[in-house]
Write a protein that holds these residues in place. Structure first.
Motif, PDB file in Angstrom:
ATOM      1  N   GLY A  64       0.795  -1.225   0.000  1.00 31.89           N
ATOM      2  CA  GLY A  64       0.000   0.000   0.000  1.00 31.89           C
ATOM      3  C   GLY A  64       0.825   1.271   0.000  1.00 31.89           C
ATOM      4  N   THR A  65       2.152   1.160  -0.005  1.00 31.07           N
ATOM      5  CA  THR A  65       3.004   2.354  -0.047  1.00 31.07           C
ATOM      6  C   THR A  65       3.597   2.469  -1.457  1.00 31.07           C
ATOM      7  OG1 THR A  65       4.737   1.002   0.944  1.00 31.07           O
ATOM      8  CG2 THR A  65       3.591   2.465   2.400  1.00 31.07           C
ATOM      9  N   PRO A  66       4.115   3.656  -1.823  1.00 29.77           N
ATOM     10  CA  PRO A  66       4.539   3.829  -3.207  1.00 29.77           C
ATOM     11  C   PRO A  66       5.733   2.949  -3.575  1.00 29.77           C
ATOM     12  CG  PRO A  66       5.027   5.791  -1.894  1.00 29.77           C
ATOM     13  CD  PRO A  66       4.269   4.878  -1.021  1.00 29.77           C
ATOM     14  N   GLY A  67       5.850   2.682  -4.865  1.00 30.66           N
ATOM     15  CA  GLY A  67       7.001   1.918  -5.350  1.00 30.66           C
ATOM     16  C   GLY A  67       6.661   0.460  -5.567  1.00 30.66           C
ATOM     17  N   LEU A 134      -6.496   6.492  12.818  1.00 24.87           N
ATOM     18  CA  LEU A 134      -5.417   7.453  13.082  1.00 24.87           C
ATOM     19  C   LEU A 134      -5.414   8.579  12.047  1.00 24.87           C
ATOM     20  CD1 LEU A 134      -2.619   4.896  14.074  1.00 24.87           C
ATOM     21  CD2 LEU A 134      -3.922   6.402  15.607  1.00 24.87           C
ATOM     22  N   GLN A 135      -6.027   8.305  10.884  1.00 23.92           N
ATOM     23  CA  GLN A 135      -6.134   9.361   9.854  1.00 23.92           C
ATOM     24  C   GLN A 135      -7.021  10.509  10.334  1.00 23.92           C
ATOM     25  OE1 GLN A 135      -7.740   7.240   6.505  1.00 23.92           O
ATOM     26  NE2 GLN A 135      -5.916   5.966   6.271  1.00 23.92           N
ATOM     27  N   TRP A 136      -7.799  10.282  11.378  1.00 21.06           N
ATOM     28  CA  TRP A 136      -8.712  11.328  11.887  1.00 21.06           C
ATOM     29  C   TRP A 136      -8.043  12.209  12.936  1.00 21.06           C
ATOM     30  CZ3 TRP A 136     -12.797   6.994  13.042  1.00 21.06           C
ATOM     31  CH2 TRP A 136     -13.345   6.547  11.814  1.00 21.06           C
ATOM     32  N   ALA A 213     -18.586  12.410  -1.988  1.00 26.38           N
ATOM     33  CA  ALA A 213     -17.428  11.598  -2.371  1.00 26.38           C
ATOM     34  C   ALA A 213     -16.398  12.429  -3.142  1.00 26.38           C
ATOM     35  CB  ALA A 213     -17.896  10.402  -3.201  1.00 26.38           C
ATOM     36  N   ALA A 214     -16.868  13.360  -3.987  1.00 24.80           N
ATOM     37  CA  ALA A 214     -15.934  14.168  -4.784  1.00 24.80           C
ATOM     38  C   ALA A 214     -15.051  15.027  -3.871  1.00 24.80           C
ATOM     39  CB  ALA A 214     -16.702  15.033  -5.768  1.00 24.80           C
ATOM     40  N   ALA A 215     -15.651  15.578  -2.814  1.00 20.77           N
ATOM     41  CA  ALA A 215     -14.872  16.401  -1.874  1.00 20.77           C
ATOM     42  C   ALA A 215     -13.891  15.525  -1.095  1.00 20.77           C
ATOM     43  CB  ALA A 215     -15.816  17.111  -0.912  1.00 20.77           C
ATOM     44  N   ALA A 216     -14.341  14.315  -0.744  1.00 16.41           N
ATOM     45  CA  ALA A 216     -13.444  13.392  -0.024  1.00 16.41           C
ATOM     46  C   ALA A 216     -12.267  13.012  -0.906  1.00 16.41           C
ATOM     47  CB  ALA A 216     -14.215  12.144   0.396  1.00 16.41           C
ATOM     48  N   LYS A 217     -12.535  12.804  -2.191  1.00 15.11           N
ATOM     49  CA  LYS A 217     -11.456  12.443  -3.123  1.00 15.11           C
ATOM     50  C   LYS A 217     -10.408  13.566  -3.200  1.00 15.11           C
ATOM     51  CE  LYS A 217     -10.656  11.493  -8.001  1.00 15.11           C
ATOM     52  NZ  LYS A 217     -11.245  11.112  -9.283  1.00 15.11           N
ATOM     53  N   GLN A 218     -10.881  14.802  -3.313  1.00 16.83           N
ATOM     54  CA  GLN A 218      -9.938  15.927  -3.378  1.00 16.83           C
ATOM     55  C   GLN A 218      -9.093  15.993  -2.112  1.00 16.83           C
ATOM     56  OE1 GLN A 218      -8.932  17.607  -5.880  1.00 16.83           O
ATOM     57  NE2 GLN A 218     -10.437  16.434  -7.053  1.00 16.83           N
ATOM     58  N   ALA A 219      -9.722  15.772  -0.968  1.00 13.85           N
ATOM     59  CA  ALA A 219      -8.978  15.818   0.299  1.00 13.85           C
ATOM     60  C   ALA A 219      -7.925  14.712   0.336  1.00 13.85           C
ATOM     61  CB  ALA A 219      -9.946  15.677   1.470  1.00 13.85           C
ATOM     62  N   MET A 220      -8.297  13.502  -0.127  1.00 17.19           N
ATOM     63  CA  MET A 220      -7.337  12.381  -0.116  1.00 17.19           C
ATOM     64  C   MET A 220      -6.182  12.664  -1.071  1.00 17.19           C
ATOM     65  SD  MET A 220      -9.702   8.976  -0.056  1.00 17.19           S
ATOM     66  CE  MET A 220     -11.243   8.947   0.805  1.00 17.19           C
ATOM     67  N   LEU A 221      -6.494  13.249  -2.242  1.00 21.85           N
ATOM     68  CA  LEU A 221      -5.429  13.551  -3.211  1.00 21.85           C
ATOM     69  C   LEU A 221      -4.462  14.585  -2.639  1.00 21.85           C
ATOM     70  CD1 LEU A 221      -7.399  13.685  -6.598  1.00 21.85           C
ATOM     71  CD2 LEU A 221      -5.540  12.104  -6.006  1.00 21.85           C
ATOM     72  N   SER A 222      -5.008  15.581  -1.930  1.00 26.24           N
ATOM     73  CA  SER A 222      -4.119  16.630  -1.425  1.00 26.24           C
ATOM     74  C   SER A 222      -3.277  16.140  -0.243  1.00 26.24           C
ATOM     75  CB  SER A 222      -4.911  17.878  -1.047  1.00 26.24           C
ATOM     76  OG  SER A 222      -5.817  17.558  -0.043  1.00 26.24           O
ATOM     77  N   ASN A 224      -2.206  12.858   0.049  1.00 22.83           N
ATOM     78  CA  ASN A 224      -1.338  11.746  -0.375  1.00 22.83           C
ATOM     79  C   ASN A 224      -0.873  11.992  -1.800  1.00 22.83           C
ATOM     80  OD1 ASN A 224      -1.891   9.754   1.913  1.00 22.83           O
ATOM     81  ND2 ASN A 224      -3.928  10.240   1.181  1.00 22.83           N
ATOM     82  N   SER A 225       0.220  12.718  -1.959  1.00 26.40           N
ATOM     83  CA  SER A 225       0.670  13.118  -3.291  1.00 26.40           C
ATOM     84  C   SER A 225       1.003  11.913  -4.173  1.00 26.40           C
ATOM     85  CB  SER A 225       1.903  14.015  -3.166  1.00 26.40           C
ATOM     86  OG  SER A 225       2.869  13.350  -2.388  1.00 26.40           O
ATOM     87  N   TRP A 226       1.374  10.771  -3.550  1.00 26.88           N
ATOM     88  CA  TRP A 226       1.826   9.626  -4.345  1.00 26.88           C
ATOM     89  C   TRP A 226       0.702   8.656  -4.695  1.00 26.88           C
ATOM     90  CZ3 TRP A 226       0.785   5.197  -1.689  1.00 26.88           C
ATOM     91  CH2 TRP A 226       0.654   5.325  -0.313  1.00 26.88           C
ATOM     92  N   VAL A 227      -0.470   8.816  -4.079  1.00 23.02           N
ATOM     93  CA  VAL A 227      -1.542   7.839  -4.318  1.00 23.02           C
ATOM     94  C   VAL A 227      -2.154   8.051  -5.698  1.00 23.02           C
ATOM     95  CG1 VAL A 227      -3.856   7.122  -3.604  1.00 23.02           C
ATOM     96  CG2 VAL A 227      -2.125   7.547  -1.907  1.00 23.02           C
ATOM     97  N   GLN A 228      -2.312   6.941  -6.451  1.00 21.69           N
ATOM     98  CA  GLN A 228      -2.907   7.050  -7.774  1.00 21.69           C
ATOM     99  C   GLN A 228      -4.399   7.350  -7.644  1.00 21.69           C
ATOM    100  OE1 GLN A 228      -2.100   3.934 -10.600  1.00 21.69           O
ATOM    101  NE2 GLN A 228      -0.171   3.423  -9.590  1.00 21.69           N
ATOM    102  N   GLU A 229      -4.883   8.181  -8.578  1.00 22.48           N
ATOM    103  CA  GLU A 229      -6.297   8.566  -8.559  1.00 22.48           C
ATOM    104  C   GLU A 229      -7.198   7.326  -8.613  1.00 22.48           C
ATOM    105  OE1 GLU A 229      -6.828  11.862 -11.186  1.00 22.48           O
ATOM    106  OE2 GLU A 229      -8.987  11.836 -10.863  1.00 22.48           O
ATOM    107  N   GLU A 230      -6.783   6.339  -9.411  1.00 25.28           N
ATOM    108  CA  GLU A 230      -7.618   5.134  -9.551  1.00 25.28           C
ATOM    109  C   GLU A 230      -7.750   4.405  -8.212  1.00 25.28           C
ATOM    110  OE1 GLU A 230      -9.842   1.912 -10.268  1.00 25.28           O
ATOM    111  OE2 GLU A 230      -9.770   3.747 -11.454  1.00 25.28           O
ATOM    112  N   ALA A 231      -6.679   4.453  -7.405  1.00 24.81           N
ATOM    113  CA  ALA A 231      -6.741   3.783  -6.100  1.00 24.81           C
ATOM    114  C   ALA A 231      -7.800   4.458  -5.222  1.00 24.81           C
ATOM    115  CB  ALA A 231      -5.378   3.812  -5.421  1.00 24.81           C
ATOM    116  N   ILE A 232      -7.861   5.787  -5.282  1.00 24.43           N
ATOM    117  CA  ILE A 232      -8.869   6.510  -4.487  1.00 24.43           C
ATOM    118  C   ILE A 232     -10.261   6.243  -5.039  1.00 24.43           C
ATOM    119  CG2 ILE A 232      -9.702   8.807  -3.828  1.00 24.43           C
ATOM    120  CD1 ILE A 232      -6.766   9.680  -3.689  1.00 24.43           C
ATOM    121  N   ASP A 233     -10.387   6.291  -6.372  1.00 28.04           N
ATOM    122  CA  ASP A 233     -11.705   6.022  -6.982  1.00 28.04           C
ATOM    123  C   ASP A 233     -12.201   4.633  -6.589  1.00 28.04           C
ATOM    124  OD1 ASP A 233     -11.856   8.459  -8.234  1.00 28.04           O
ATOM    125  OD2 ASP A 233     -10.990   7.751 -10.115  1.00 28.04           O
ATOM    126  N   SER A 234     -11.295   3.650  -6.637  1.00 25.95           N
ATOM    127  CA  SER A 234     -11.751   2.286  -6.341  1.00 25.95           C
ATOM    128  C   SER A 234     -12.086   2.148  -4.856  1.00 25.95           C
ATOM    129  CB  SER A 234     -10.728   1.237  -6.790  1.00 25.95           C
ATOM    130  OG  SER A 234      -9.553   1.348  -6.047  1.00 25.95           O
TER     131      SER A 234
END
Ligand SMILES: NC(=O)c1ccc[n+]([C@@H]2O[C@H](COP(=O)([O-])OP(=O)(O)OC[C@H]3O[C@@H](n4cnc5c(N)ncnc54)[C@H](OP(=O)(O)O)[C@@H]3O)[C@@H](O)[C@H]2O)c1
Length: 277
Positions: A64-67, A134-136, A213-222, A224-234
Motif C-alpha cells: 500500500g506504499t509507493p514503489g 489514526l487518519q482522523w 465523495a468528490a470532496a473526499a477524493k480531493q482531500a485524499m489527493l491533497s 497523499n501526493s503519491w496515491v494514484q487517482e484510480e486507487a482513491i476512486d476504487s
C-alpha cells in the motif's frame, strides 16, 4: 533471520515486537534506520538497500506504499529465501474492485508474484485496519467532528495486533502454508458507529459528518501526493458498495488464533494516547 518490510508501520510494529518477544532474529526495513525506535534486539536496515544475509523468511508489508516490490522479491529469491508472508488485502477477492491501479489489483499482482517465486507462501488478506482511525487525528485535534465520505459504509475493522499474531503463526508454523486467509474484525460497524465508539472511549462527544465523495477524493489527493487517482476512486466505489449491507465477518482470526478477534473498542482503548494532544 526474518526480514520485515513496513516494520515501523501500524502492522509492522506489533509484528516485530511479537517476533522479538519470542526470541526470533528480526531485521526491520525502514527509510530511517537511525531513528526507528525498534524493540531491543531488532536490527534496523535501510529499506533502500535490503540486507538478505542470513534471511530465511520475508514479510512483504508495503504493497500500500509507493514503489514496486519487484526488486525486493528478486533479491529475496536470489538470496535463497524460501518463505514469504504477504500482507495483501480482503478486497483482492472482489473482481469489480480490481481495476488497473486499484488496491485490489496491486495486492493481486503481489500475491501472484510471491506464489510464483517462493515455495512457502501465505497471503494474509486483512480488511480495513482499525488503525485507519489514526487518519482522523488532525480533525480530532481541531474539534469533535470527523468529516469523510459515506457515514453508512460498513466494514469489520481489524485490530492490527490480530493480523500480527496471524503473521507470526504463518512465519513460525507450517499450518498456514499455501493459504490466503481473509481476516476481519469481529463486528460490522459503519464509519459513523466507529467514530461513536472512539468518542465513548475518549469520553468526547464525537460525531461523523458525511461529505460528498468528490470532496473526499480531493482531500485524499491533497494529503497523499503519491496515491494514484484510480486507487482513491476504487476505494470510494468499494465504500459506496458497503453502505446498507452487513459487513463481511470471516471468523478466520478466531479459527487461526483460537481466541476471539479483538474489538474496535479494544483498539480504541489501546490507542487513547494517540488522540490526546
Ligand atoms: N490500512 C488498511 O486498511 C489496509 C487494508 C488491507 C491491507 N493493507 C495492507 O497493509 C499494509 C501495511 O499497512 P500499515 O497501515 O501497517 O502501513 P503504514 O503504517 O501506512 O506504512 C508502513 C511503513 O511504510 C513506510 N512508508 C509509509 N509511507 C511511505 C511512503 N510514502 N513512501 C515510502 N515508504 C512509506 C513507513 O516506514 P518507514 O518510515 O520506516 O520507512 C511505514 O512505517 C499496507 O501496505 C497494505 O498493503 C492495509
Amino acid at each position: 533471520m526474518i526480514l520485515v518490510t513496513g516494520a515501523t508501520g501500524n502492522l509492522g510494529r506489533p509484528l516485530i515486537a511479537e517476533l522479538a518477544a519470542r526470541g526470533r532474529k528480526v531485521r526491520a526495513l525502514t527509510r530511517t534506520p537511525g531513528g526507528a525506535r525498534l524493540p531491543a534486539g531488532v536490527e534496523p536496515c535501510d529499506s533502500t538497500a535490503p540486507d538478505f544475509d542470513g534471511v530465511t523468511a520475508l514479510v512483504v508489508n508495503i504493497a500500500g506504499t509507493p514503489g514496486s516490490t519487484d526488486a525486493l522479491l528478486d533479491a529475496a529469491k536470489a538470496a535463497g529465501v524460501r518463505r514469504v508472508v504477504t500482507v495483501s488485502a480482503l478486497v483482492v477477492a472482489d473482481d469489480e474492485a480490481a481495476g488497473e491501479g486499484s488496491s485490489a489489483a496491486i495486492h493481486r499482482n503481489l500475491e501472484t508474484a510471491v506464489a510464483a517465486a517462493f515455495p512457502q507462501w501465505t497471503h494474509l488478506r486483512p480488511g480495513a485496519f482499525a488503525a485507519n482511525a489514526l487518519q482522523w487525528k488532525a480533525q480530532l485535534t481541531a474539534g469533535d467532528v470527523v468529516r469523510g465520505p459515506y457515514a453508512g459504509a460498513c466494514t469489520a475493522p481489524i485490530h492490527e495486533a490480530d493480523i500480527a499474531a496471524v503473521a507470526v503463526q504463518a512465519l513460525l508454523g507450517d499450518e498456514l502454508l499455501g493459504q490466503a486467509p481473509s481476516l476481519t474484525g469481529p463486528h460490522g460497524l459503519t464509519t459513523a458507529e466507529q467514530v461513536a465508539i472512539l468518542g465513548a472511549v475518549l469520553a468526547r462527544p464525537l460525531r461523523f459528518e458525511e461529505i460528498p465523495a468528490a470532496a473526499a477524493k480531493q482531500a485524499m489527493l491533497s494529503h497523499n501526493s503519491w496515491v494514484q487517482e484510480e486507487a482513491i476512486d476504487s476505494l470510494l466505489r468499494y465504500l459506496a458498495g458497503t453502505v446498507g449491507k452487513p459487513a463481511l465477518v470471516t471468523g478466520e482470526v478466531e479459527r487461526i488464533l483460537g481466541r476471539p478477534a479483538l474489538t474496535y473498542a479494544q483498539w480504541a482503548e489501546a490507542n487513547v494516547s494517540a488522540f490526546q494532544n
